[in-house]
Scaffold this active site. Structure first.
Site, PDB file in Angstrom:
ATOM      1  N   GLY A   8       0.810  -1.205   0.000  1.00 22.72           N
ATOM      2  CA  GLY A   8       0.000   0.000   0.000  1.00 22.72           C
ATOM      3  C   GLY A   8       0.845   1.257   0.000  1.00 22.72           C
ATOM      4  NE  ARG A  10       3.603   9.199   2.268  1.00 23.12           N
ATOM      5  CZ  ARG A  10       4.136   9.755   1.202  1.00 23.12           C
ATOM      6  NH1 ARG A  10       4.925   9.055   0.434  1.00 23.12           N
ATOM      7  NH2 ARG A  10       3.908  11.003   0.906  1.00 23.12           N
ATOM      8  N   GLY A  12       6.401   1.530   3.063  1.00 22.21           N
ATOM      9  CA  GLY A  12       7.832   1.310   3.216  1.00 22.21           C
ATOM     10  C   GLY A  12       8.457   0.568   2.048  1.00 22.21           C
ATOM     11  CB  SER A  14      10.443   3.680  -1.944  1.00 20.14           C
ATOM     12  OG  SER A  14       9.461   3.790  -2.952  1.00 20.14           O
ATOM     13  CB  ALA A  32      12.586   8.524 -10.980  1.00 22.03           C
ATOM     14  CB  THR A  33       8.149   5.969 -13.633  1.00 24.46           C
ATOM     15  OG1 THR A  33       7.468   5.780 -12.395  1.00 24.46           O
ATOM     16  CG2 THR A  33       9.074   4.802 -13.916  1.00 24.46           C
ATOM     17  CG  HIS A  48      11.460   9.697  -2.894  1.00 26.94           C
ATOM     18  ND1 HIS A  48      11.324   8.341  -2.977  1.00 26.94           N
ATOM     19  CD2 HIS A  48      10.334  10.148  -2.295  1.00 26.94           C
ATOM     20  CE1 HIS A  48      10.172   7.982  -2.450  1.00 26.94           C
ATOM     21  NE2 HIS A  48       9.545   9.059  -2.041  1.00 26.94           N
ATOM     22  NE  ARG A  52      17.217   7.841  -5.622  1.00 17.06           N
ATOM     23  CZ  ARG A  52      16.114   8.503  -5.914  1.00 17.06           C
ATOM     24  NH1 ARG A  52      15.000   8.241  -5.285  1.00 17.06           N
ATOM     25  NH2 ARG A  52      16.125   9.443  -6.825  1.00 17.06           N
ATOM     26  CD  GLU A  60      14.409  13.044 -12.707  1.00 14.65           C
ATOM     27  OE1 GLU A  60      13.617  13.809 -13.304  1.00 14.65           O
ATOM     28  OE2 GLU A  60      15.056  13.383 -11.709  1.00 14.65           O
TER      29      GLU A  60
END
Length: 171
Positions: A8, A10, A12, A14, A32-33, A48, A52, A60
């Site tokens: 779902g 949020r 965790g 990623s 990244a999309t 984000h 990293r 991207e």
């Protein structure tokens, strides 16, 4: 190798995927999309990136993932939901075209000689959406998640930050 990580919003996903890839390579690639919709979304993307750090190669790409040569790499693709959203809105109400283009692009990237860690949302867990467009997107998302899961060697669901392995053909 394909590892699908779902769950779902949020949950965790990623963060789990980032830790996983850093255990596999010291040269991680982050694909990244997301399109940038507004200033708030831009801030989330920047947060984000900052989390990293500099060791990541960032790519991207809103739609055509296969135009990037990532042979020999380990790639974190984050996320299928935002990527699919780009096809969905660009194609209007042509859901068959959205599914066809997504599957075609997935087949192209899976043909590359590399390892994929793919993050996607599990949208159907929260009940039926209240409008037709959201219901259409949920259906397409579910279909594409199933398509990826079928091809994946490993599928993990993250719930409240806890990864639960639900498929592993490598064991």
């Amino acid at each position: 190798m394909i590892h699908l990580i779902t769950g779902g919003q949020r949950s965790g996903k990623s963060e789990y995927a980032e830790k996983l890839i850093l255990n596999q390579t010291d040269q991680p690639v982050y694909m990244a999309t997301s399109r940038v919709w507004d200033e708030n979304h831009r801030k989330r993307i920047e947060a984000h990136k900052a989390r990293r750090g500099d060791q990541w190669l960032n790519i991207e790409e809103e739609k055509f993932l296969s135009k990037h040569d990532v042979n020999g790499k380990v790639i974190l693709l984050d996320c299928i939901t935002l990527w699919l959203n780009n096809f969905f809105f660009d194609n209007g109400e042509d859901d068959d075209k959205t599914i066809e283009q997504a599957k075609e692009e997935l087949d192209k990237i899976f043909a590359q000689n590399c390892d994929w860690i793919i993050v996607s949302n599990e949208l159907g867990l929260g009940g039926h959406p209240g409008n037709k467009m959201a219901l259409r997107f949920n259906d397409i998302q579910g279909y594409i998640n199933q398509y990826i899961a079928e091809k994946a060697e490993i599928v993990t669901m993250v719930i409240s930050g806890i990864p639960l392995e639900i498929k592993n053909t490598l064991k």
